[in-house]
Motif scaffolding. Structure first.
Motif, PDB file in Angstrom:
ATOM      1  N   LEU A 168      -8.931  -1.197   6.906  1.00 25.84           N
ATOM      2  CA  LEU A 168      -9.471  -1.236   6.119  1.00 25.84           C
ATOM      3  C   LEU A 168     -10.175   0.569   5.218  1.00 25.84           C
ATOM      4  CD1 LEU A 168      -9.906  -2.368   2.727  1.00 25.84           C
ATOM      5  CD2 LEU A 168     -12.212  -3.205   3.828  1.00 25.84           C
ATOM      6  N   VAL A 169     -10.418   1.173   6.180  1.00 27.73           N
ATOM      7  CA  VAL A 169     -11.457   2.448   5.460  1.00 27.73           C
ATOM      8  C   VAL A 169     -10.262   3.407   5.492  1.00 27.73           C
ATOM      9  CG1 VAL A 169     -12.644   4.404   6.417  1.00 27.73           C
ATOM     10  CG2 VAL A 169     -13.822   1.599   7.231  1.00 27.73           C
ATOM     11  N   PRO A 170      -9.262   3.535   5.943  1.00 27.95           N
ATOM     12  CA  PRO A 170      -7.538   4.591   6.091  1.00 27.95           C
ATOM     13  C   PRO A 170      -7.530   4.203   4.553  1.00 27.95           C
ATOM     14  CG  PRO A 170      -7.545   3.516   8.089  1.00 27.95           C
ATOM     15  CD  PRO A 170      -9.011   3.432   7.398  1.00 27.95           C
ATOM     16  N   LEU A 171      -7.062   2.728   4.445  1.00 28.12           N
ATOM     17  CA  LEU A 171      -6.341   2.597   3.226  1.00 28.12           C
ATOM     18  C   LEU A 171      -7.555   2.285   1.739  1.00 28.12           C
ATOM     19  CD1 LEU A 171      -5.071  -1.055   5.150  1.00 28.12           C
ATOM     20  CD2 LEU A 171      -4.096   0.700   3.653  1.00 28.12           C
ATOM     21  N   ALA A 172      -8.484   2.263   1.947  1.00 25.06           N
ATOM     22  CA  ALA A 172      -9.561   2.183   0.807  1.00 25.06           C
ATOM     23  C   ALA A 172      -9.652   3.909   0.341  1.00 25.06           C
ATOM     24  CB  ALA A 172     -10.987   1.479   1.697  1.00 25.06           C
ATOM     25  N   VAL A 173      -9.677   4.363   1.028  1.00 23.41           N
ATOM     26  CA  VAL A 173     -10.128   5.939   0.479  1.00 23.41           C
ATOM     27  C   VAL A 173      -8.343   6.842  -0.357  1.00 23.41           C
ATOM     28  CG1 VAL A 173     -10.642   7.752   1.515  1.00 23.41           C
ATOM     29  CG2 VAL A 173     -11.754   6.279   2.420  1.00 23.41           C
ATOM     30  N   VAL A 176       2.707  11.998  -2.025  1.00 29.68           N
ATOM     31  CA  VAL A 176       1.902  12.765  -1.776  1.00 29.68           C
ATOM     32  C   VAL A 176       0.957  12.799  -0.357  1.00 29.68           C
ATOM     33  CG1 VAL A 176       0.725  14.920  -0.639  1.00 29.68           C
ATOM     34  CG2 VAL A 176       2.681  14.886  -2.113  1.00 29.68           C
ATOM     35  N   ALA A 177      -0.426  11.470  -1.265  1.00 23.92           N
ATOM     36  CA  ALA A 177      -1.299  10.934  -0.951  1.00 23.92           C
ATOM     37  C   ALA A 177      -0.523   9.639  -0.599  1.00 23.92           C
ATOM     38  CB  ALA A 177      -1.862  10.476  -2.220  1.00 23.92           C
ATOM     39  N   MET A 178       0.506   9.142  -0.413  1.00 25.66           N
ATOM     40  CA  MET A 178       0.698   7.940  -0.109  1.00 25.66           C
ATOM     41  C   MET A 178       1.151   8.334   1.836  1.00 25.66           C
ATOM     42  SD  MET A 178       2.078   4.204   0.215  1.00 25.66           S
ATOM     43  CE  MET A 178       3.001   3.533   1.707  1.00 25.66           C
ATOM     44  N   ALA A 179       1.638   9.539   1.765  1.00 25.58           N
ATOM     45  CA  ALA A 179       2.223   9.868   3.094  1.00 25.58           C
ATOM     46  C   ALA A 179       1.367  10.073   3.744  1.00 25.58           C
ATOM     47  CB  ALA A 179       3.090  10.828   2.480  1.00 25.58           C
ATOM     48  N   ALA A 228      -2.997   8.183   7.954  1.00 25.68           N
ATOM     49  CA  ALA A 228      -4.608   8.102   8.979  1.00 25.68           C
ATOM     50  C   ALA A 228      -4.264   6.537   9.254  1.00 25.68           C
ATOM     51  CB  ALA A 228      -5.588   8.462   6.919  1.00 25.68           C
ATOM     52  N   VAL A 229      -3.536   5.816   9.000  1.00 24.20           N
ATOM     53  CA  VAL A 229      -3.677   4.398   8.897  1.00 24.20           C
ATOM     54  C   VAL A 229      -2.765   4.644  10.329  1.00 24.20           C
ATOM     55  CG1 VAL A 229      -2.602   2.578   9.070  1.00 24.20           C
ATOM     56  CG2 VAL A 229      -3.337   3.405   6.878  1.00 24.20           C
ATOM     57  N   LEU A 230      -2.396   5.811  11.232  1.00 23.81           N
ATOM     58  CA  LEU A 230      -1.751   5.425  12.203  1.00 23.81           C
ATOM     59  C   LEU A 230      -2.773   5.989  12.779  1.00 23.81           C
ATOM     60  CD1 LEU A 230       1.781   6.917  11.003  1.00 23.81           C
ATOM     61  CD2 LEU A 230       1.291   4.350  12.395  1.00 23.81           C
ATOM     62  N   GLY A 247      -1.009  -2.716   7.974  1.00 24.44           N
ATOM     63  CA  GLY A 247      -1.729  -1.625   7.200  1.00 24.44           C
ATOM     64  C   GLY A 247      -0.482  -0.611   6.009  1.00 24.44           C
ATOM     65  N   LEU A 248       0.054  -0.431   6.861  1.00 20.15           N
ATOM     66  CA  LEU A 248       1.545  -0.255   5.624  1.00 20.15           C
ATOM     67  C   LEU A 248       1.996  -0.514   4.639  1.00 20.15           C
ATOM     68  CD1 LEU A 248       3.813   2.145   8.772  1.00 20.15           C
ATOM     69  CD2 LEU A 248       1.511   3.280   7.149  1.00 20.15           C
ATOM     70  N   PHE A 249       2.597  -1.773   4.726  1.00 17.47           N
ATOM     71  CA  PHE A 249       2.651  -2.964   4.206  1.00 17.47           C
ATOM     72  C   PHE A 249       1.085  -2.938   2.629  1.00 17.47           C
ATOM     73  CE2 PHE A 249       1.670  -7.229   2.469  1.00 17.47           C
ATOM     74  CZ  PHE A 249       2.406  -7.330   1.323  1.00 17.47           C
ATOM     75  N   ALA A 250       0.169  -2.916   2.979  1.00 19.01           N
ATOM     76  CA  ALA A 250      -1.072  -3.097   2.286  1.00 19.01           C
ATOM     77  C   ALA A 250      -0.811  -1.640   1.363  1.00 19.01           C
ATOM     78  CB  ALA A 250      -2.081  -3.177   3.041  1.00 19.01           C
ATOM     79  N   ALA A 251      -0.561  -0.453   1.421  1.00 15.73           N
ATOM     80  CA  ALA A 251      -1.066   0.832   1.579  1.00 15.73           C
ATOM     81  C   ALA A 251       0.283   1.168  -0.098  1.00 15.73           C
ATOM     82  CB  ALA A 251      -0.339   1.798   2.541  1.00 15.73           C
TER      83      ALA A 251
END
Length: 375
Positions: free
Chosen positions: A165-170, A189-192, A197-199, A217-221
């Motif tokens: 959750l932390v890298p996803l939220a930030v 760029v922010a998406m990449a 960060a999730v990985l 995590g990638l799906f949620a992002a």
């Protein structure tokens, strides 16, 4: 006894009434025969050649009723058989008896709370949208973070999937801000960076379940913050607040039309395995409501827009909103839950309100750019 014997044609002269006398070729009527064989043959039914009650008088009493003697020692008298009870007719209700009240359709939610919460959210959105654009960007970022929290929490509770959750939220909040400040390039760029960060974040735990966790995590992002970034992209235009307002208005009108028409006239299911409550009539209502609202909105709210563009925009919004709603219904059905959360009384969670908005945002942004330019 073998069931195939029921309804078989009787041997000539064997099953007739006892007053016909002895029949040639019949078995002797000694005690040994009567004591044993008669017991073996008593349950056999009689299908007489001539109906005992004349013609078709008994046809309306059921095809299974027999008109002649049932057993060897029976006489053809019209009397009720103890083992074949006649069907009981329901007793008529007295004319002054109270009639059961017809069941009313239920909305399934607290309608008062849903309306109140909806009006409150609408007031906050409109106020922040037309006062300071940056405040509305903050509203989008907060909604994204709460939505990510709901989604990742349900994934862990129901499936044991630990999307970080932390890298996803930030990263999600950064995606929205980057889209508003730097446009589509900043959002990509922010998406990449969020995906990276999730990985990396998940590498701090055990390898077991790594693949499913980072995949979720990638799906949620992509599903929550990246799609929400297109709302911030709409806001960057000179008439950005009006574009966002049209986007929100058409999505809400589409949902309202689907609900109103489906609740009143819905008969044929749209996707019963995904969302049993949705009907084809409701989809037609969503299309009709959204197209009318789109024509009016493009004609009077968007600079350079025309009514026919609004018709196309409304049709696209109805399709994308319905697909988004079905998509989240599929997720919730897989998770075995009714709502993603309980934060909004009468609505469920934030994700239960974003389900049709998220996939509609890129559709509206793209069509507005094609119709009237980036602004």
């Amino acid at each position: 006894m073998n069931d195939s014997s029921w309804g078989a044609p009787p041997h000539a002269g064997y099953w007739g009434p006892s007053d016909r006398g002895p029949v040639q070729g019949a078995a002797p009527a000694g005690p040994a025969y009567d004591a044993h064989d008669a017991q073996q043959t008593r349950p056999m039914p009689i299908v007489p050649d001539v109906p005992a009650h004349g013609g078709n008088q008994d046809d309306d009493r059921g095809a299974a009723r027999l008109g002649g003697p049932l057993f060897r020692d029976d006489t053809p008298q019209a009397q009720p058989q103890p083992h074949r009870a006649a069907p009981q007719e329901p007793e008529p209700m007295p004319p002054d008896a109270p009639q059961p009240a017809p069941q009313k359709k239920s909305a399934g939610r607290d309608l008062g709370a849903a309306i109140g919460v909806g009006l409150g959210l609408g007031a906050v959105i409109v106020a922040s949208l037309f006062v300071v654009k940056a405040v509305f960007v903050g509203v989008i970022a907060v909604a994204v973070v709460v939505g990510l929290w709901e989604l990742t929490t349900r994934l862990q509770e129901r499936k044991g999937i630990k999307a970080p959750l932390v890298p996803l939220a930030v990263g999600g909040a950064a995606m929205v801000v980057a889209g508003y400040v730097r446009g589509p390039d900043g959002a990509w760029v922010a998406m990449a960076l969020t995906a990276l960060a999730v990985l990396v974040w998940r590498m701090t735990e055990t390898p077991e379940g790594y693949l499913k966790d980072v995949t979720a995590g990638l799906f949620a992002a992509f599903y929550v913050p990246f799609l929400a970034t297109f709302v911030a992209l709409m806001l960057t235009a000179d008439d950005g607040p009006w574009r966002v307002l049209v986007f929100l208005l058409l999505t809400v009108v589409s949902d309202t039309g689907a609900y109103a028409v489906g609740w009143r006239f819905g008969r044929r299911k749209l996707a019963p395995r995904i969302s049993p409550g949705k009907t084809r009539e409701g989809l037609l209502g969503a299309i009709a409501f959204a197209m009318v609202a789109g024509a009016l909105s493009m004609q009077f709210l968007i600079d350079g827009g025309t009514w026919w563009q609004g018709l196309l925009l409304g049709l696209a919004v109805a399709a994308s909103a319905t697909l988004g709603d079905l998509g989240e219904s599929m997720i919730k059905r897989d998770l075995g839950i009714k709502d993603m959360g309980t934060l909004l009384p009468g609505h469920g969670g934030i994700m239960d309100r974003l389900d049709s908005l998220l996939p509609t945002a890129p559709v509206v942004w793209l069509l507005l750019v094609a119709f009237v330019g980036a602004g």
